[in-house]
Design a protein around this motif. Structure first.
Motif, mmCIF file in Angstrom:
data_model
loop_
_atom_site.group_PDB
_atom_site.id
_atom_site.type_symbol
_atom_site.label_atom_id
_atom_site.label_comp_id
_atom_site.label_asym_id
_atom_site.label_seq_id
_atom_site.Cartn_x
_atom_site.Cartn_y
_atom_site.Cartn_z
ATOM 1 N N TRP A 1 0.859 -1.349 -0.032
ATOM 2 C CA TRP A 1 -0.061 -0.112 0.144
ATOM 3 C C TRP A 1 0.771 1.245 -0.180
ATOM 4 N N GLU A 2 1.825 1.238 0.661
ATOM 5 C CA GLU A 2 2.913 2.330 0.508
ATOM 6 C C GLU A 2 3.447 2.637 -0.856
ATOM 7 N N PHE B 1 1.823 1.632 -3.450
ATOM 8 C CA PHE B 1 0.638 2.100 -4.265
ATOM 9 C C PHE B 1 0.414 3.756 -4.151
ATOM 10 N N SER B 2 0.510 4.056 -2.940
ATOM 11 C CA SER B 2 0.478 5.507 -2.761
ATOM 12 C C SER B 2 1.608 6.131 -3.273
ATOM 13 N N GLY C 1 2.027 -3.312 -5.469
ATOM 14 C CA GLY C 1 1.525 -1.924 -5.203
ATOM 15 C C GLY C 1 2.094 -0.898 -6.448
ATOM 16 N N ALA D 1 -0.775 0.966 -8.695
ATOM 17 C CA ALA D 1 -0.869 2.567 -8.505
ATOM 18 C C ALA D 1 -1.067 3.216 -9.715
ATOM 19 N N CYS E 1 -4.642 5.065 -9.501
ATOM 20 C CA CYS E 1 -4.591 6.338 -9.322
ATOM 21 C C CYS E 1 -4.498 7.289 -10.574
ATOM 22 N N ALA F 1 -6.503 9.302 -3.504
ATOM 23 C CA ALA F 1 -6.391 7.908 -3.544
ATOM 24 C C ALA F 1 -5.072 7.265 -2.936
ATOM 25 N N ALA F 2 -4.143 8.115 -3.462
ATOM 26 C CA ALA F 2 -2.801 7.800 -3.106
ATOM 27 C C ALA F 2 -2.615 7.954 -1.448
ATOM 28 N N GLY G 1 -4.463 5.240 0.298
ATOM 29 C CA GLY G 1 -3.567 3.955 -0.006
ATOM 30 C C GLY G 1 -2.315 3.908 1.392
ATOM 31 N N ILE H 1 -4.248 3.121 4.635
ATOM 32 C CA ILE H 1 -4.423 1.428 4.817
ATOM 33 C C ILE H 1 -3.338 0.636 5.153
#
Length: 214
Positions: A33-34, A36-37, A159, A163, A167, A182-183, A186, A189
């Motif tokens: 998730w990191e 992803f962001s 991720g 992403a 995003c 959204a980032a 993420g 989360i």
């Protein structure tokens, strides 16, 4: 020999998940998730500068390059700060919170540059501290230890793959700020998973001692 000079290694969590420590799943999902962001924001950044903020392409490229340089430079100092003062867990929580705040701050055009600074600083605390916990889930002689990093880095790639698809699409279809938001979600989360799964993670290593003055 004085045992205080050679403290016993911290005990490792024993709960299993598909034959691996449950902490590996926690670190896997946190890292996924990191990333992803982080990559979701990067997928939008240069287009946002050119299309929305009306920066010249040369200026946008210069800003992007300076930001990327900061992202790779700050972990040098972030790792030192985590080792000396904060500890890995606090460094991860503070770093993740700074990155999430930076992503949400991108919703305000006037705070564009402070937002980039927040993300770079948060990344500096987060990046060196999370993967260093993977090895501590295992004993030195555990044959699963080497392969655990392969599992962990699947989370990195997953991720990074999702992403730009998520995003980037949200930013193009519903607006830049939705993509940046959204980032940020993420990252939140990822932090929630890390906190809720904290009991499965190894304890922090002892802080590095200051050299004795002679």
């Amino acid at each position: 020999m004085d045992a205080s000079l050679h403290p016993a290694p911290p005990s490792r969590p024993t709960a299993q998940w598909f034959g691996q420590p449950r902490g590996l799943a926690v670190l896997f999902l946190t890292e996924m998730w990191e990333k992803f962001s982080f990559y979701g924001m990067k997928a939008l950044l240069i287009y946002y500068m050119i299309r929305h903020l009306q920066f010249a392409q040369a200026d946008a490229s210069l800003i992007y390059g300076a930001y990327a340089g900061g992202v790779y430079l700050t972990p040098i100092f972030g790792g030192y700060i985590a080792d000396r003062w904060l500890g890995r867990r606090r460094a991860i929580l503070i770093g993740g919170a700074l990155m999430a705040l930076g992503h949400f701050t991108l919703a305000f055009e006037s705070a564009f540059f402070p937002a980039l600074v927040l993300i770079a600083l948060g990344n500096g605390l987060f990046l060196p501290s999370l993967p260093s916990q993977v090895g501590d889930l295992y004993d030195e002689a555990d044959p699963r230890r080497g392969g655990s990093y392969n599992v962990y880095y699947v989370g990195v790639n997953l991720g990074a793959l999702l992403a730009p698809l998520v995003c980037g699409t949200l930013g193009e279809v519903y607006g830049w700020h939705v993509g940046f938001g959204a980032a940020g979600i993420g990252m939140c989360i990822g932090l929630a998973i890390y906190v809720l799964g904290g009991r499965h993670l190894p304890p922090d290593r002892p802080r590095a001692a200051e050299p004795a003055s002679g």
